[in-house]
Write a protein that holds these residues in place. Structure first.
Motif, PDB file in Angstrom:
ATOM      1  N   HIS A 116     -18.124  44.576  31.183  1.00 52.61           N
ATOM      2  CA  HIS A 116     -17.295  43.846  32.149  1.00 52.61           C
ATOM      3  C   HIS A 116     -17.658  42.371  32.255  1.00 52.61           C
ATOM      4  O   HIS A 116     -16.788  41.498  32.130  1.00 52.61           O
ATOM      5  N   GLU A 117     -18.938  42.061  32.492  1.00 52.18           N
ATOM      6  CA  GLU A 117     -19.319  40.660  32.694  1.00 52.18           C
ATOM      7  C   GLU A 117     -19.031  39.818  31.465  1.00 52.18           C
ATOM      8  O   GLU A 117     -18.630  38.652  31.572  1.00 52.18           O
ATOM      9  N   ILE A 118     -19.237  40.403  30.292  1.00 49.09           N
ATOM     10  CA  ILE A 118     -18.998  39.666  29.044  1.00 49.09           C
ATOM     11  C   ILE A 118     -17.505  39.464  28.828  1.00 49.09           C
ATOM     12  O   ILE A 118     -17.073  38.401  28.375  1.00 49.09           O
ATOM     13  N   LYS A 119     -16.710  40.447  29.169  1.00 50.54           N
ATOM     14  CA  LYS A 119     -15.260  40.289  29.077  1.00 50.54           C
ATOM     15  C   LYS A 119     -14.795  39.107  29.923  1.00 50.54           C
ATOM     16  O   LYS A 119     -13.995  38.271  29.471  1.00 50.54           O
ATOM     17  N   GLU A 155     -15.717  50.346  40.565  1.00 49.90           N
ATOM     18  CA  GLU A 155     -15.196  50.451  39.205  1.00 49.90           C
ATOM     19  C   GLU A 155     -13.732  50.037  39.147  1.00 49.90           C
ATOM     20  O   GLU A 155     -13.310  49.344  38.209  1.00 49.90           O
ATOM     21  N   LEU A 156     -12.951  50.448  40.143  1.00 51.24           N
ATOM     22  CA  LEU A 156     -11.538  50.067  40.176  1.00 51.24           C
ATOM     23  C   LEU A 156     -11.381  48.554  40.311  1.00 51.24           C
ATOM     24  O   LEU A 156     -10.500  47.947  39.685  1.00 51.24           O
ATOM     25  N   GLU A 157     -12.220  47.935  41.127  1.00 52.71           N
ATOM     26  CA  GLU A 157     -12.161  46.484  41.278  1.00 52.71           C
ATOM     27  C   GLU A 157     -12.500  45.780  39.974  1.00 52.71           C
ATOM     28  O   GLU A 157     -11.898  44.755  39.630  1.00 52.71           O
ATOM     29  N   LYS A 158     -13.461  46.317  39.236  1.00 57.22           N
ATOM     30  CA  LYS A 158     -13.810  45.724  37.940  1.00 57.22           C
ATOM     31  C   LYS A 158     -12.649  45.837  36.954  1.00 57.22           C
ATOM     32  O   LYS A 158     -12.340  44.883  36.230  1.00 57.22           O
ATOM     33  N   PHE A 159     -12.003  46.995  36.926  1.00 58.40           N
ATOM     34  CA  PHE A 159     -10.834  47.160  36.057  1.00 58.40           C
ATOM     35  C   PHE A 159      -9.763  46.139  36.396  1.00 58.40           C
ATOM     36  O   PHE A 159      -9.206  45.472  35.525  1.00 58.40           O
ATOM     37  N   ALA A 160      -9.466  46.007  37.683  1.00 54.08           N
ATOM     38  CA  ALA A 160      -8.420  45.079  38.103  1.00 54.08           C
ATOM     39  C   ALA A 160      -8.795  43.639  37.777  1.00 54.08           C
ATOM     40  O   ALA A 160      -7.949  42.845  37.350  1.00 54.08           O
ATOM     41  N   GLU A 161     -10.069  43.294  37.948  1.00 55.58           N
ATOM     42  CA  GLU A 161     -10.514  41.924  37.687  1.00 55.58           C
ATOM     43  C   GLU A 161     -10.380  41.574  36.215  1.00 55.58           C
ATOM     44  O   GLU A 161      -9.897  40.495  35.859  1.00 55.58           O
ATOM     45  N   ALA A 192      -7.785  38.856  34.469  1.00 57.12           N
ATOM     46  CA  ALA A 192      -8.291  37.752  33.646  1.00 57.12           C
ATOM     47  C   ALA A 192      -7.619  37.732  32.280  1.00 57.12           C
ATOM     48  O   ALA A 192      -7.241  36.665  31.773  1.00 57.12           O
ATOM     49  N   ILE A 193      -7.460  38.896  31.674  1.00 54.46           N
ATOM     50  CA  ILE A 193      -6.851  38.958  30.342  1.00 54.46           C
ATOM     51  C   ILE A 193      -5.375  38.569  30.411  1.00 54.46           C
ATOM     52  O   ILE A 193      -4.872  37.842  29.536  1.00 54.46           O
ATOM     53  N   ILE A 194      -4.692  39.013  31.419  1.00 54.44           N
ATOM     54  CA  ILE A 194      -3.278  38.653  31.559  1.00 54.44           C
ATOM     55  C   ILE A 194      -3.138  37.154  31.795  1.00 54.44           C
ATOM     56  O   ILE A 194      -2.224  36.503  31.249  1.00 54.44           O
ATOM     57  N   LYS A 195      -4.024  36.592  32.570  1.00 52.67           N
ATOM     58  CA  LYS A 195      -3.985  35.147  32.811  1.00 52.67           C
ATOM     59  C   LYS A 195      -4.177  34.371  31.512  1.00 52.67           C
ATOM     60  O   LYS A 195      -3.452  33.417  31.219  1.00 52.67           O
ATOM     61  N   VAL A 196      -5.142  34.798  30.702  1.00 52.02           N
ATOM     62  CA  VAL A 196      -5.374  34.142  29.415  1.00 52.02           C
ATOM     63  C   VAL A 196      -4.180  34.347  28.489  1.00 52.02           C
ATOM     64  O   VAL A 196      -3.761  33.430  27.774  1.00 52.02           O
ATOM     65  N   VAL A 200       1.262  40.623  35.947  1.00 45.88           N
ATOM     66  CA  VAL A 200       1.880  39.463  35.284  1.00 45.88           C
ATOM     67  C   VAL A 200       2.517  38.548  36.326  1.00 45.88           C
ATOM     68  O   VAL A 200       2.333  37.322  36.294  1.00 45.88           O
ATOM     69  N   LYS A 201       3.254  39.140  37.237  1.00 47.11           N
ATOM     70  CA  LYS A 201       3.899  38.337  38.285  1.00 47.11           C
ATOM     71  C   LYS A 201       2.869  37.630  39.151  1.00 47.11           C
ATOM     72  O   LYS A 201       3.007  36.449  39.495  1.00 47.11           O
ATOM     73  N   GLN A 202       1.800  38.347  39.481  1.00 44.15           N
ATOM     74  CA  GLN A 202       0.745  37.753  40.306  1.00 44.15           C
ATOM     75  C   GLN A 202       0.083  36.580  39.578  1.00 44.15           C
ATOM     76  O   GLN A 202      -0.179  35.535  40.175  1.00 44.15           O
ATOM     77  N   ALA A 203      -0.182  36.754  38.277  1.00 48.05           N
ATOM     78  CA  ALA A 203      -0.803  35.679  37.502  1.00 48.05           C
ATOM     79  C   ALA A 203       0.122  34.467  37.400  1.00 48.05           C
ATOM     80  O   ALA A 203      -0.331  33.319  37.464  1.00 48.05           O
ATOM     81  N   GLN A 204       1.412  34.712  37.235  1.00 47.28           N
ATOM     82  CA  GLN A 204       2.369  33.606  37.175  1.00 47.28           C
ATOM     83  C   GLN A 204       2.425  32.856  38.508  1.00 47.28           C
ATOM     84  O   GLN A 204       2.512  31.620  38.531  1.00 47.28           O
TER      85      GLN A 204
END
Length: 1320
Positions: free
Chosen positions: A1211-1214, A1259-1265, A1269-1273, A1309-1313
């Motif tokens: 997670h941290e490395i991702k 764990e759920l918070e880590k998944f969401a985070e 991050a990936i969607i934002k990138v 996606v909408k949230q990141a936009q």
């Protein structure tokens, strides 16, 4: 049936009812029928035709009939229907459909590309494999149809026999075979390319081999035209990612044999070389190793021997030139550029040959006869350049058949790519490349000329990015080789005029002397660059002028000056460019040119002494004033940015010997600035820049010298303009910053208009309630500048101060330390002269609320300084009583330091004595009260020094207290008091260390070493102290604090202890090595540049030794220390980065041997002992992107590969890799484009992971985070693709991933936009 008549839920019967109309004689009816059919197929359910084989067969017949139609619109609509049809039809009809569509034969003038286009529509529409996703049954069925029906039709033979062993009938002649026989392009190669793109991952080796073979036959065919061969190259590029090692080796070997053939034609040679360049882009990692063998064949057409042979052949042919040979050279240069871009490490061995070829053909002009006398030729070239024809009339070469300019342009691009791979200190840059580029400033073909100048600008930028970090340090006096004080802010609150002015560019710039081969090279080419640029600015096109301005700006920025002796060559033509207009080009081009000219003038003003600018101000200032009035907002905005630079150049001390002319220039600038601020039609952004310029102008013309430049009345008028505009929402923020600038410069009370300071101070205080954080922060900073300045502070009356104090009270909260610290500083400044207005119940309550929290650093220093000011003013009694009431309810250490400070500074006025706290400590049994009393006594001992009645024995008895908190508080208090009287305390501490309690005594030593004031007294004891710390620090509990003590000792006496640190790194005890590694982190972070001379001989050997340590914990510590060295000692580390970076890169690779399985009750849990090492390694890689100097030394291909792999790590490395990718998108867009498909695969793999059903909240918070991050990138990358910031537009894999991401994660996606829009 019209569009509106298409049923919402069509059935196969609806489709069947349409089919007879496909035979209608009216082409319009046929077209509309197909349109309705397409609509039904598009909106119908996925299975609405899957069970009606009869209707599907009739649809196929109808589509085949319309594909053979004589009307093109009908054919196109039939092709459009094929895609949705195959997705709705049963799988059993797919193969027959492909076969029938590919075998369409009609007499007449049928477009021969219809079969290929029809099948291509089918292939694109079929379900396709996605990397990282398990293949569904439909995907396997689609590939089966392609393998059974389509590939045999392309190549004309069965490639993969049926698994059942049943013999299949031989297919008809292949579509590509027919193209080979006729030489006609039927778009079959486009179809092959689409097969590779869509189903490449599923193709079997024999299929790839067959497709590669037929494609090569097209390339080698004499009948096929150039268009087909270009398509064949594209097809090979699409197929190449699926070549196995054997096929790739065979392909390379076969092409090499062809290139060696004596019967090789120029056209064939060009095609093979083009293929090599294409493969380098498609499969750089697999293709790179072959360049050792292939590169000489690609470079051969560019050799001197072949050039000589060509010249001899031309003489024999009476001057007739072989144009095909020019095309071969162009292809070779394009291929070499691809090699350098994609396979840079593999091309290093050929760098010299590439450079020779590129520089040779950079000057390749076969139409111009060469003079045998080299010197005479050079003179003639100079004369031609001096009196060349007006480039404004150029349209290119007169000889329309001459294509040698393409060769020269490609040569410039190759040099550009080569520069990217070379070290900035490589002698070839300035010995060979720069002279070659400079010699082509006389180039007549504009596209070549602009490419040459842009390449030279890139060279300058590359070198400059490694030198600008040190260029700004030239004017600072060397500081003592030690840390800043623990309470450094306490000494910096009374900011003097010089310190404030330095923050605003008050110092006069000077070009730093060359310090290495790179900067020496820049200085060497500077005269030629200036000379050539000046000529081009006088007589070239707008496009050339613009790129020349880029070059000059990069040159001046890289050298931090460099025009001192040649400014007249540049400034006059630049001003002429600014004032003249070219009616032959668009207004947009003219405006862009003027913007660049203004930017260049601004850089020149920033980096050169005023004496250099003085002779040219009569021309520059009117031009700037005129530009500031321009209607085009971007021009006038840039004009004010440049005017601000000239304001700094025209005002003291940069223009200390101010002359009458300077006053005239300043008056003109003042006039246009105030005019544009007041004008109603001024653009908002322009007005904001004008306000900022006005603030600089008023501030820098303060004082006796400044009054000679701008009258007091004008200055007062300008201050009133700023005060008025401060109330306007659109100009509020720039006005706040203008007030701060005025406060920094104006050191006399007479410099301020009456009531100006009081009015703006109250307005600034009012802004502290605004929602905008940037406005609140800027307002507080400006208020701080006004209050720490003695002159402006005296302009505030008691009413203003009282109101400001009331406004600052709400900021006395620890939930926002960035606002709290400056607020405390402002209050401390007021407390010096008006303590009764500051020591109010509200402020005292705020201070008491602060001490209830644990704070440190700048915030604690600001608090202590305020309390000290109140105590010194004799108004601390109320505060002391309030603090005593807080007592143990606050943080005991913070409260103790504050009370101790007030106790010493307030003296007899606070109503409490030191003896009271001594008695409190001796009589109390409560843990918290003991800790508080110890903290008070320690701070009092520090501040009273040798006059303190306390002794070490006042603290050491509490080392045996039952409470560990009391023990630690006693240790810290002992060290703090010891810093005030080292000679009394330190010998006792050293004596006690031999008797035990090492852990506590190490804390005492650490606290004592934190105070610079004690360093001189410590030096006589350093040897004994060193030995005690080394001995005591080996215990597990003592390692961290022992490392800090060792590091701080090494900062005190570098010559004595750096060699010992280096020796201890080779100690056999890993605990000692780890302690030393941690100690070096403090050495790097706590010393300034004056320490570098002592550190330089040791830093690289120590870093190499520690990073090679095999102990896991030490390896993690070494990476953290390396990161610290990069941040704090870049000048020492970056020249050796290549030897150090390999350790960090290797540490990012997961090590399976470090992953173990642990039993936790009935469950098995995997533990990765290498995770912490990888985290540290990725943090180091992230730090490498912070400065241009470090980025230039990275192998970006290998670097990007490690970041791509990190996306699927823990997670941290991702999360860290997502941050890195956001930076890489801007820093390395080309490399980002090449990694798009790989990133798409990695992103999809991560987003496809679903949390377990019993996953806990964390764990759920880590998944969401991670997903966020990936969607934002992903959105950032896709935006860069759409704006062409990434070349190539993104591959199919990326497009498929992005569409999947939007479909499967619409909420994220909408949230990141929305977040992105809010950030903008």
């Amino acid at each position: 049936m019209s569009q509106s008549a298409v049923p919402a839920n069509p059935s196969s019967h609806n489709v069947a009812s349409l089919l007879p109309k496909l035979q209608d004689a009216d082409s319009d009816i046929r077209y509309m029928t197909l349109n309705d059919l397409h609509a039904m197929l598009a909106i119908g359910s996925p299975t609405f035709m899957s069970h009606d084989y009869t209707t599907c067969a009739k649809v196929v017949d109808g589509l085949l009939h319309t594909l053979a139609d004589t009307h093109g619109d009908v054919q196109n609509m039939a092709i459009k229907c094929l895609g949705p049809f195959v997705n709705k039809a049963p799988e059993s009809i797919l193969c027959p459909t492909i076969e029938k569509v590919s075998n369409i034969r009609v007499e007449g003038n049928l477009d021969n590309s219809i079969p290929a286009l029809g099948v291509r529509a089918i292939v694109v529409a079929l379900p396709q494999p996605v990397p990282g996703v398990q293949r569904s049954q439909k995907v396997n069925e689609a590939y089966s149809a392609v393998s059974k029906a389509l590939i045999p039709r392309l190549v004309g033979k069965i490639i993969v026999p049926l698994s059942s062993g049943k013999q299949m009938p031989a297919p008809p002649k292949g579509m590509l075979q027919e193209d080979l026989e006729t030489g006609n392009d039927s778009s079959s190669l486009d179809l092959l390319t689409e097969v590779a793109r869509c189903f490449g991952p599923m193709l079997q080796d024999v299929e790839v081999q067959a497709l590669e073979q037929i494609t090569m036959e097209v390339l080698e065919s004499d009948k096929c035209g150039s268009v087909m061969k270009k398509k064949a190259v594209a097809a090979l590029s699409a197929l190449s990612p699926y070549f196995n090692d054997e096929l790739l080796a065979h392909h390379v070997t076969m092409t090499i044999e062809k290139l060696r053939s004596p019967h090789l034609t120029a056209q064939q040679r060009k095609l093979y070389i083009t293929v090599y360049g294409s493969l380098a882009k498609s499969i750089p990692q697999k293709f790179g190793p072959y360049l050792k063998t292939l590169a000489p064949f690609v470079l051969a057409p560019l050799s001197e021997s072949e050039l000589a042979q060509q010249q001899e052949a031309e003489i024999e042919a009476d001057g007739e030139r072989d144009v095909q040979l020019e095309e071969v050279r162009e292809a070779a240069l394009i291929a070499v550029e691809s090699f350098l871009d994609s396979c840079a490490p593999d091309m290093k061995m050929h760098a010299h040959d590439v450079l020779s070829c590129a520089t040779r053909f950079l000057k390749y002009e076969p139409n111009i006869a060469e003079d045998e006398d080299e010197d005479m030729a050079e003179e003639q070239e100079d004369d031609e350049f001096d009196f060349d024809e007006d480039f404004e009339e150029e349209t290119g070469f007169e000889d329309e058949d001459d294509v040698s300019w393409k060769v020269r342009r490609c040569s410039a691009r190759v040099i550009h790519a080569l520069i990217q791979t070379l070290d900035p200190n490589d002698p070839a840059l300035f010995d060979l490349i720069a002279p070659a580029l400079l010699s082509r400033f006389k180039e007549k073909e504009e596209s070549v000329r602009t490419e040459v100048i842009a390449t030279l600008a890139f060279l300058v930028t590359k070198v400059g990015s490694t030198t600008t970090n040190t260029g700004t340090e030239e004017h600072h006096e060397p500081l003592p080789p030690s840390r800043k004080r623990r309470r450094g802010l306490s000494e910096s609150l009374d900011i003097d005029a010089g310190g404030q002015q330095a923050m605003n560019g008050y110092a006069s710039p000077a070009t730093p002397p060359p310090v290495d081969s790179a900067t020496q090279g820049l200085a060497k080419i500077n005269p030629e660059v200036v000379k050539g640029a000046a000529k081009l600015l006088k007589s070239s096109t707008v496009a050339t002028k613009q790129v020349v301005l880029f070059l000059l700006k990069d040159m001046v920025s890289a050298q931090r000056g460099g025009l001192s002796g040649r400014a007249d060559f540049v400034i006059e033509p630049v001003v002429d460019t600014l004032t003249s207009t070219n009616t032959s080009v668009s207004n947009l081009a003219n405006n862009n040119l003027r913007i660049e000219a203004l930017a260049l003038l601004g850089v020149i003003a920033e980096t050169h002494a005023s004496t250099v600018l003085q002779p040219h101000l009569a021309k520059i200032v009117p031009a700037l004033v005129s530009s500031a009035k321009d209607r085009y907002a971007k021009v006038s905005g840039q004009a004010f940015a440049t005017i601000e630079c000239f304001v700094k150049a025209l005002t003291p001390p940069r223009s200390a010997a101010s002359k009458k002319e300077n006053a005239e220039h300043v008056a003109k600038i003042y006039g246009v600035v105030t005019e544009r601020i007041s004008a109603n039609d001024t653009d908002t952004e322009v007005r904001q820049k004008a306000v900022r310029t006005l603030g600089q102008l008023i501030g820098r013309t303060a004082g006796p010298t400044g009054e000679k430049l701008l009258s007091k009345d004008d200055r007062y008028e300008g201050q009133q303009v700023i005060a008025d505009r401060l109330r306007n929402e659109l100009t509020r923020l720039p006005c706040v910053r203008a007030v701060e600038a005025i406060a920094c410069y104006s050191q006399r009370k007479a410099d301020y208009k009456p009531d100006f300071v009081g009015n703006v101070a109250l307005e600034l205080g009012a802004q502290l309630r605004k929602v905008s954080r940037s406005l609140r922060g800027a307002s507080l900073s400006a208020l701080r500048a006004l209050t720490v300045n003695q002159a402006s502070r005296e302009c505030m009356d008691d009413t203003v101060v009282a109101q400001l104090v009331e406004m600052l009270v709400p900021l006395l909260r620890t939930d926002d330390l960035h606002m709290m610290s400056p607020a405390l500083t402002v209050l401390a400044a007021f407390a010096k002269e008006r303590p009764q207005l500051v020591a109010t119940p509200q402020v005292i309550e705020g201070i008491c609320s602060i001490v209830t929290s644990s704070i440190s650093g700048v915030a604690l220093d600001a608090l202590i300084h305020l309390v000290e000011a109140i105590g010194n003013a004799g108004t601390g009694a109320g505060l002391m009583q309030a603090l005593l009431n807080v007592g143990v309810h606050g943080d005991t250490d913070v409260t103790g330091q504050v009370i101790g400070t007030l106790l010493v500074s307030g003296g007899q006025n606070v109503g409490v004595t030191l003896d009271a706290f001594i008695k409190e400590l001796q009589s109390q049994s409560e843990e918290a009260k003991k800790c508080l009393a110890l903290s008070v006594l320690g701070e009092a001992g520090l501040r009273t020094g040798t006059n303190c009645p306390l002794t070490p024995e006042s603290f050491t008895p509490y080392f045996n207290d039952r409470s560990e908190k009391v023990q630690l508080a006693a240790a810290v208090a002992l060290g703090r008091a010891g810093a005030g009287d080292v000679k009394r305390y330190l010998p006792k501490i050293l004596e006690t260390m031999g008797q035990g309690k090492q852990y506590l005594l190490l804390h005492s030593v650490k606290e004592l070493l934190q105070h610079n004031s004690a360093e001189d007294d410590i030096k006589p004891y350093t040897a004994t102290l060193w030995n005690n710390i080394i001995s005591s620090g080996q215990a597990e509990d003592n390692k961290v604090v022992g490392a800090e003590c060792i590091g701080r000792l090494a900062t005190i006496d570098a010559e004595a202890y750096l060699p010992q640190l280096q020796a201890f790194l080779k100690n056999s005890n890993p605990a000692i090595r780890g302690m030393v590694i941690s100690a070096l982190r403090y050495v790097f972070s706590d010393t300034d540049s004056s320490y570098n001379a002592s550190l330089n001989p040791y830093i690289i050997p120590m870093l190499e030794t520690m990073m090679a340590d095999e102990d896991l914990e030490n390896k993690r510590l070494s990476l953290s220390t390396f990161n610290s060295a990069l941040h704090n000692k870049p000048d020492l580390v970056l020249p050796h980065l290549s030897s150090l970076l390999s350790y960090a890169m290797q540490a990012t690779v997961p090590r399976p041997e470090l992953i173990r399985e642990v039993s936790m009750g009935p469950f098995k849990h995997k533990v990765d002992d290498g995770l912490e090492i990888r985290k540290s390694a990725y943090e180091t890689m992230y730090a490498l992107l912070d400065s241009p100097a470090s980025r230039q030394r990275l192998d970006m291909v290998a670097y990007y590969d490690r970041i791509s792999d990190g996306i699927t790590d823990e997670h941290e490395i991702k999360m860290l890799c997502c941050l890195v990718l956001s930076k890489l998108l801007i820093i390395a867009p080309a490399e980002s484009g090449r990694h798009l498909d790989r990133l798409a695969t990695q992103f999809r793999a991560v987003l496809s992971i679903k949390p377990k059903e019993n996953a806990v909240k964390q764990e759920l918070e880590k998944f969401a985070e991670v997903n966020k991050a990936i969607i934002k990138v992903s959105l950032a990358f896709n935006k860069a693709i759409s704006t062409n910031e990434i070349a190539g537009g993104g591959g199919k894999t990326w497009k498929d991933y992005f569409e999947w991401m939007k479909k499967d994660h619409p909420v994220l996606v909408k949230q990141a936009q929305e977040d992105e829009a809010r950030d903008r």
